[in-house]
Design an enzyme around this catalytic site. Structure first.
Site, PDB file in Angstrom:
ATOM      1  CB  ALA A  94     -36.416  -3.090 -26.610  1.00  0.00           C
ATOM      2  CB  SER A  96     -39.212  -0.698 -19.376  1.00  0.00           C
ATOM      3  OG  SER A  96     -38.631  -1.823 -18.762  1.00  0.00           O
ATOM      4  N   GLY A  97     -36.605   0.698 -19.424  1.00  0.00           N
ATOM      5  CA  GLY A  97     -35.261   0.773 -18.862  1.00  0.00           C
ATOM      6  C   GLY A  97     -34.136   0.822 -19.879  1.00  0.00           C
ATOM      7  CE1 TYR A 274     -31.127  -9.000 -12.411  1.00  0.00           C
ATOM      8  CE2 TYR A 274     -29.324  -8.574 -10.895  1.00  0.00           C
ATOM      9  CZ  TYR A 274     -30.011  -8.265 -12.052  1.00  0.00           C
ATOM     10  OH  TYR A 274     -29.567  -7.235 -12.849  1.00  0.00           O
TER      11      TYR A 274
HETATM   12  P1  NDP Z   1     -36.297  -3.186 -16.648  1.00  0.00           P
HETATM   13  O1  NDP Z   1     -37.180  -3.964 -15.748  1.00  0.00           O
HETATM   14  O2  NDP Z   1     -36.616  -1.768 -16.908  1.00  0.00           O
HETATM   15  O3  NDP Z   1     -36.204  -3.915 -18.054  1.00  0.00           O
HETATM   16  C1  NDP Z   1     -36.241  -5.285 -18.185  1.00  0.00           C
HETATM   17  C2  NDP Z   1     -36.876  -5.659 -19.487  1.00  0.00           C
HETATM   18  O4  NDP Z   1     -36.912  -7.082 -19.578  1.00  0.00           O
HETATM   19  C3  NDP Z   1     -38.310  -5.179 -19.619  1.00  0.00           C
HETATM   20  O5  NDP Z   1     -38.492  -4.722 -20.928  1.00  0.00           O
HETATM   21  C4  NDP Z   1     -39.109  -6.427 -19.386  1.00  0.00           C
HETATM   22  O6  NDP Z   1     -40.359  -6.464 -20.042  1.00  0.00           O
HETATM   23  C5  NDP Z   1     -38.191  -7.455 -20.007  1.00  0.00           C
HETATM   24  N1  NDP Z   1     -38.537  -8.811 -19.615  1.00  0.00           N
HETATM   25  C6  NDP Z   1     -38.668  -9.308 -18.373  1.00  0.00           C
HETATM   26  N2  NDP Z   1     -39.059 -10.585 -18.438  1.00  0.00           N
HETATM   27  C7  NDP Z   1     -39.163 -10.914 -19.747  1.00  0.00           C
HETATM   28  C8  NDP Z   1     -39.554 -12.070 -20.437  1.00  0.00           C
HETATM   29  N3  NDP Z   1     -39.939 -13.167 -19.808  1.00  0.00           N
HETATM   30  N4  NDP Z   1     -39.543 -12.044 -21.776  1.00  0.00           N
HETATM   31  C9  NDP Z   1     -39.201 -10.934 -22.442  1.00  0.00           C
HETATM   32  N5  NDP Z   1     -38.847  -9.800 -21.837  1.00  0.00           N
HETATM   33  C10 NDP Z   1     -38.836  -9.788 -20.502  1.00  0.00           C
HETATM   34  O7  NDP Z   1     -34.814  -3.347 -16.056  1.00  0.00           O
HETATM   35  P2  NDP Z   1     -33.403  -2.782 -16.556  1.00  0.00           P
HETATM   36  O8  NDP Z   1     -33.578  -1.957 -17.752  1.00  0.00           O
HETATM   37  O9  NDP Z   1     -32.731  -2.228 -15.381  1.00  0.00           O
HETATM   38  O10 NDP Z   1     -32.656  -4.127 -16.929  1.00  0.00           O
HETATM   39  C11 NDP Z   1     -32.095  -4.368 -18.190  1.00  0.00           C
HETATM   40  C12 NDP Z   1     -30.829  -5.159 -18.052  1.00  0.00           C
HETATM   41  O11 NDP Z   1     -29.860  -4.400 -17.363  1.00  0.00           O
HETATM   42  C13 NDP Z   1     -30.962  -6.458 -17.265  1.00  0.00           C
HETATM   43  O12 NDP Z   1     -30.209  -7.457 -17.919  1.00  0.00           O
HETATM   44  C14 NDP Z   1     -30.328  -6.137 -15.927  1.00  0.00           C
HETATM   45  O13 NDP Z   1     -29.802  -7.280 -15.333  1.00  0.00           O
HETATM   46  C15 NDP Z   1     -29.251  -5.200 -16.376  1.00  0.00           C
HETATM   47  N6  NDP Z   1     -28.677  -4.342 -15.364  1.00  0.00           N
HETATM   48  C16 NDP Z   1     -29.448  -3.389 -14.735  1.00  0.00           C
HETATM   49  C17 NDP Z   1     -28.887  -2.577 -13.780  1.00  0.00           C
HETATM   50  C18 NDP Z   1     -29.670  -1.534 -13.086  1.00  0.00           C
HETATM   51  O14 NDP Z   1     -29.100  -0.892 -12.222  1.00  0.00           O
HETATM   52  N7  NDP Z   1     -30.936  -1.328 -13.400  1.00  0.00           N
HETATM   53  C19 NDP Z   1     -27.473  -2.678 -13.438  1.00  0.00           C
HETATM   54  C20 NDP Z   1     -26.764  -3.713 -14.154  1.00  0.00           C
HETATM   55  C21 NDP Z   1     -27.356  -4.480 -15.095  1.00  0.00           C
HETATM   56  P3  NDP Z   1     -41.650  -5.686 -19.475  1.00  0.00           P
HETATM   57  O15 NDP Z   1     -41.458  -4.268 -19.847  1.00  0.00           O
HETATM   58  O16 NDP Z   1     -42.757  -6.335 -20.209  1.00  0.00           O
HETATM   59  O17 NDP Z   1     -41.697  -5.907 -18.006  1.00  0.00           O
HETATM   60 MG1  PMR Z   2     -25.823  -1.950  -4.336  1.00  0.00          MG
HETATM   61  C1  PMR Z   2     -19.951   1.003  -5.039  1.00  0.00           C
HETATM   62  C2  PMR Z   2     -20.974   0.623  -4.522  1.00  0.00           C
HETATM   63  C3  PMR Z   2     -22.202   0.033  -5.086  1.00  0.00           C
HETATM   64  C4  PMR Z   2     -22.636  -0.111  -6.376  1.00  0.00           C
HETATM   65  C5  PMR Z   2     -21.967   0.360  -7.637  1.00  0.00           C
HETATM   66  C6  PMR Z   2     -23.875  -0.806  -6.337  1.00  0.00           C
HETATM   67  C7  PMR Z   2     -24.619  -1.173  -7.448  1.00  0.00           C
HETATM   68  N1  PMR Z   2     -24.189  -1.044  -5.022  1.00  0.00           N
HETATM   69  C8  PMR Z   2     -23.167  -0.545  -4.225  1.00  0.00           C
HETATM   70  C9  PMR Z   2     -23.078  -0.592  -2.840  1.00  0.00           C
HETATM   71  C10 PMR Z   2     -24.076  -1.050  -1.970  1.00  0.00           C
HETATM   72  N2  PMR Z   2     -25.259  -1.568  -2.355  1.00  0.00           N
HETATM   73  C11 PMR Z   2     -23.999  -1.042  -0.521  1.00  0.00           C
HETATM   74  C12 PMR Z   2     -22.824  -0.527   0.273  1.00  0.00           C
HETATM   75  C13 PMR Z   2     -25.186  -1.574  -0.072  1.00  0.00           C
HETATM   76  C14 PMR Z   2     -25.591  -1.813   1.348  1.00  0.00           C
HETATM   77  C15 PMR Z   2     -26.264  -0.648   1.891  1.00  0.00           C
HETATM   78  C16 PMR Z   2     -25.972  -1.895  -1.226  1.00  0.00           C
HETATM   79  C17 PMR Z   2     -27.238  -2.439  -1.173  1.00  0.00           C
HETATM   80  C18 PMR Z   2     -27.949  -2.842  -2.285  1.00  0.00           C
HETATM   81  C19 PMR Z   2     -29.223  -3.502  -2.307  1.00  0.00           C
HETATM   82  C20 PMR Z   2     -30.076  -3.882  -1.172  1.00  0.00           C
HETATM   83  N3  PMR Z   2     -27.497  -2.684  -3.594  1.00  0.00           N
HETATM   84  C21 PMR Z   2     -28.421  -3.247  -4.394  1.00  0.00           C
HETATM   85  C22 PMR Z   2     -29.468  -3.741  -3.657  1.00  0.00           C
HETATM   86  C23 PMR Z   2     -30.389  -4.326  -4.567  1.00  0.00           C
HETATM   87  O1  PMR Z   2     -31.454  -4.868  -4.315  1.00  0.00           O
HETATM   88  C24 PMR Z   2     -29.810  -4.248  -5.949  1.00  0.00           C
HETATM   89  C25 PMR Z   2     -29.443  -5.636  -6.351  1.00  0.00           C
HETATM   90  O2  PMR Z   2     -28.581  -6.245  -5.810  1.00  0.00           O
HETATM   91  O3  PMR Z   2     -30.078  -6.166  -7.357  1.00  0.00           O
HETATM   92  C26 PMR Z   2     -29.647  -7.476  -7.686  1.00  0.00           C
HETATM   93  C27 PMR Z   2     -28.554  -3.424  -5.779  1.00  0.00           C
HETATM   94  C28 PMR Z   2     -27.628  -2.919  -6.671  1.00  0.00           C
HETATM   95  N4  PMR Z   2     -26.462  -2.278  -6.278  1.00  0.00           N
HETATM   96  C29 PMR Z   2     -25.797  -1.872  -7.401  1.00  0.00           C
HETATM   97  C30 PMR Z   2     -26.537  -2.274  -8.550  1.00  0.00           C
HETATM   98  C31 PMR Z   2     -26.122  -2.033  -9.971  1.00  0.00           C
HETATM   99  C32 PMR Z   2     -27.642  -2.909  -8.102  1.00  0.00           C
HETATM  100  C33 PMR Z   2     -28.722  -3.366  -9.039  1.00  0.00           C
HETATM  101  C34 PMR Z   2     -28.869  -4.473  -9.727  1.00  0.00           C
HETATM  102  C35 PMR Z   2     -28.009  -5.194 -10.699  1.00  0.00           C
HETATM  103  O4  PMR Z   2     -26.940  -5.656 -10.434  1.00  0.00           O
HETATM  104  O5  PMR Z   2     -28.451  -5.320 -11.788  1.00  0.00           O
END
Ligand code: NDP
Ligand code: PMR
Ligand code: LMG
Length: 399
Positions: A94, A96-97, A274
């Site tokens: 909690a 960040s993010g 991941y």
């Molecule tokens: P952040 O990096 O902002 O947040 C991640 C959090 O996890 C941070 O608070 C971090 O701590 C903490 N953390 C990492 N390692 C540990 C550990 N060993 N012990 C305790 N805490 C730890 O990323 P997000 O907010 O984006 O990610 C939150 C969740 O959302 C994840 O489960 C991610 O998979 C998911 N998610 C994110 C998406 C996105 O687009 N960002 C999309 C879909 C899902 P610290 O602040 O100390 O680094």
């Molecule tokens: Mg992705 C509908 C299209 C869509 C969405 C909703 C996501 C979400 N992404 C989409 C499309 C694409 N992405 C396409 C077409 C590409 C190629 C250009 C692309 C690439 C890309 C990369 C290199 N996308 C990424 C990455 C990452 O490094 C991120 C990742 O995979 O983390 C594991 C990511 C993500 N795309 C998303 C989401 C939500 C992520 C972030 C991480 C996560 O799943 O938590």
């Protein structure tokens, strides 16, 4: 290919059909709360069960001598009205993010006390302050998910605090897209699966008992999933794709020595690790549901909150990616969601009376209406879920 791509695009955006959006919940209502029939049955049976548990537990609660005694579920206001006590929710990561935004959204309602379970105490304290969270609405407790000792210590400390546990949110995660070599947790598991899946697996298994004891009317265990672990979407088809294979690496302990650091036994790839960890998160939620929902009334849920392209998750990605990813998601895929909005979505899964259904993977459409999304074949594979559960039990020392 074009056809396949088109269908992938459509499923990536998965606009709910067949009246699956939360708007369809409006067909019935209980105490002014809109619920589907299923959710209604779920809710009322859990109310009954909670009453039963509460009666059994009340002696134990009174006997508690810890610093913060668990308050009764209904507390009297000065006017003599009975209202529900503050809910007590643990949110991992909690600092960040998404985790921070969720903690903030819940704290702001005044109905929740948020236990921020974080590895960096000072960072968490600063984050809570700068988010404007009022002191009485949160407590920070140390948790490093990359160490099973730390997970056990956290559970111990939490129990000593005497607070009830009404909802657990497994949110923390690490993502190492540019790592050439694996890194490892204290016990020697590859870091992404070790932290995102195994750390949370032990935490949620241990805290299940605490959830069971809670007298709160709607108890929930939420594990954050993602679209990128689901190969039935376009995002899930960007290489490298999630694939747990036959779990040989997981069964070997992911230590990179006598066995692969990857679940499927392949070469290390941080982005794949991941995505694999997110598949484990979604499988674990469903296995919890199958094993414990009926018996405990706890609602188990996962979600994809949207693409929160600005969070710390991408801290290890190359600077060009961090620069281009937010506008790419905002203007091209249109999957972008702000941290604030994503926090509100997860806060809904924690406390919204219409999201009590168990075993669900929630997503939101563009108008931010929630709907039950479909998981990929692998992320909903019953047999794989059971195997991941059983192997994970062994790895974390529960079996
Ligand atoms: P952040 O990096 O902002 O947040 C991640 C959090 O996890 C941070 O608070 C971090 O701590 C903490 N953390 C990492 N390692 C540990 C550990 N060993 N012990 C305790 N805490 C730890 O990323 P997000 O907010 O984006 O990610 C939150 C969740 O959302 C994840 O489960 C991610 O998979 C998911 N998610 C994110 C998406 C996105 O687009 N960002 C999309 C879909 C899902 P610290 O602040 O100390 O680094
Ligand atoms: Mg992705 C509908 C299209 C869509 C969405 C909703 C996501 C979400 N992404 C989409 C499309 C694409 N992405 C396409 C077409 C590409 C190629 C250009 C692309 C690439 C890309 C990369 C290199 N996308 C990424 C990455 C990452 O490094 C991120 C990742 O995979 O983390 C594991 C990511 C993500 N795309 C998303 C989401 C939500 C992520 C972030 C991480 C996560 O799943 O938590
Ligand atoms: C790996 O690379 C990294 O190596 C790894 O470190 C990790 O980050 C991992 O998944 C995370 O990704 C994946 C790499 C390979 O993708 C890229 O990052 C390359 C980007 C190539 C750009 C292609 C043009 C897109 C238009 C750009 C707009 C500008 C903004 C740029 C934003 C950068 C953010 C990414 O990816 C590929 O192999 C590319 C092809 C993947 C598509 C797979 C999907 C199959 C379906 C095809 C349908 C196509 C139609 C959709 C069009 C969408 C709009 C672009």
């Amino acid at each position: 290919m074009a056809l396949r791509a088109a269908s992938l695009v459509a499923s990536a955006f998965s606009i709910p059909k067949e009246g699956k959006s939360s708007a369809s919940f409006k067909d019935s209502s209980l105490f002014g709360i809109s619920l589907s029939d299923h959710a209604k049955a779920d809710f009322s049976s859990s109310v009954l069960r909670c009453k039963r548990e509460f009666n059994q537990r009340i002696g134990a609660v009174r006997a508690q001598t810890s610093a913060t005694a668990s308050p009764a579920v209904n507390v009297a206001t000065p006017e003599g009205k009975k209202t529900l006590r503050k809910g007590s929710v643990v949110v991992t990561g909690a600092s960040s993010g998404l985790g921070l935004a969720t903690a903030k959204a819940l704290a702001e309602t005044g109905k929740w006390h948020v236990i921020m379970a974080c590895r960096d105490f000072l960072k968490a304290e600063r984050a809570a302050k700068s988010a404007g969270m009022a002191k009485e609405n949160y407590t920070i407790m140390h948790l490093d998910l990359a160490s099973l000792d730390s997970v056990r210590q956290f559970v111990d400390n939490f129990r000593r605090s005497g607070r009830p546990l009404d909802v657990l949110v497994c949110n923390a995660a690490v993502y190492q897209p540019t790592a050439k070599e694996p890194s490892f947790t204290a016990e020697g598991f590859e870091l992404s699966v070790g932290t995102n899946h195994l750390g949370h697996f032990l935490l949620s298994r241990l805290l299940l008992d605490d959830l069971k004891q809670s007298d709160y009317p709607s108890k929930r265990l939420i594990i954050v999933g993602s679209i990128t672990g689901n190969t039935n979407t376009l995002a899930g088809n960007v290489p490298p794709k999630a694939n747990l294979g036959d779990l040989r690496g997981l069964a070997g302990g992911l230590n990179g020595l006598n066995t692969s650091s990857m679940i499927d036994g392949g070469e290390f790839d941080g982005a794949k690790a991941y995505k694999d960890s997110k598949v484990c998160n979604m499988l674990t939620m469903q296995e919890f549901h199958r094993r414990f929902h009926e018996e405990t009334g706890i609602a188990f849920a996962s979600l994809y909150p949207g693409c929160i392209a600005t969070t710390g998750l991408f801290r290890e990605h190359i600077p060009l990616f961090r620069l281009l990813f937010p506008p790419f998601q905002k203007y091209i895929t249109k999957g972008f969601v702000s941290e604030d909005e994503a926090g509100k979505r997860l806060a809904q899964v924690v406390s919204d009376p219409s999201l009590t259904k168990s075993g669900v993977y929630w997503s939101w459409n563009k108008d931010s209406a929630s709907f039950e999304n479909q998981l990929s074949q692998e992320a909903s594979d019953v047999e794989k879920a059971r195997k991941v559960w059983e192997i994970s039990e062994k790895l974390v020392g529960l079996a």
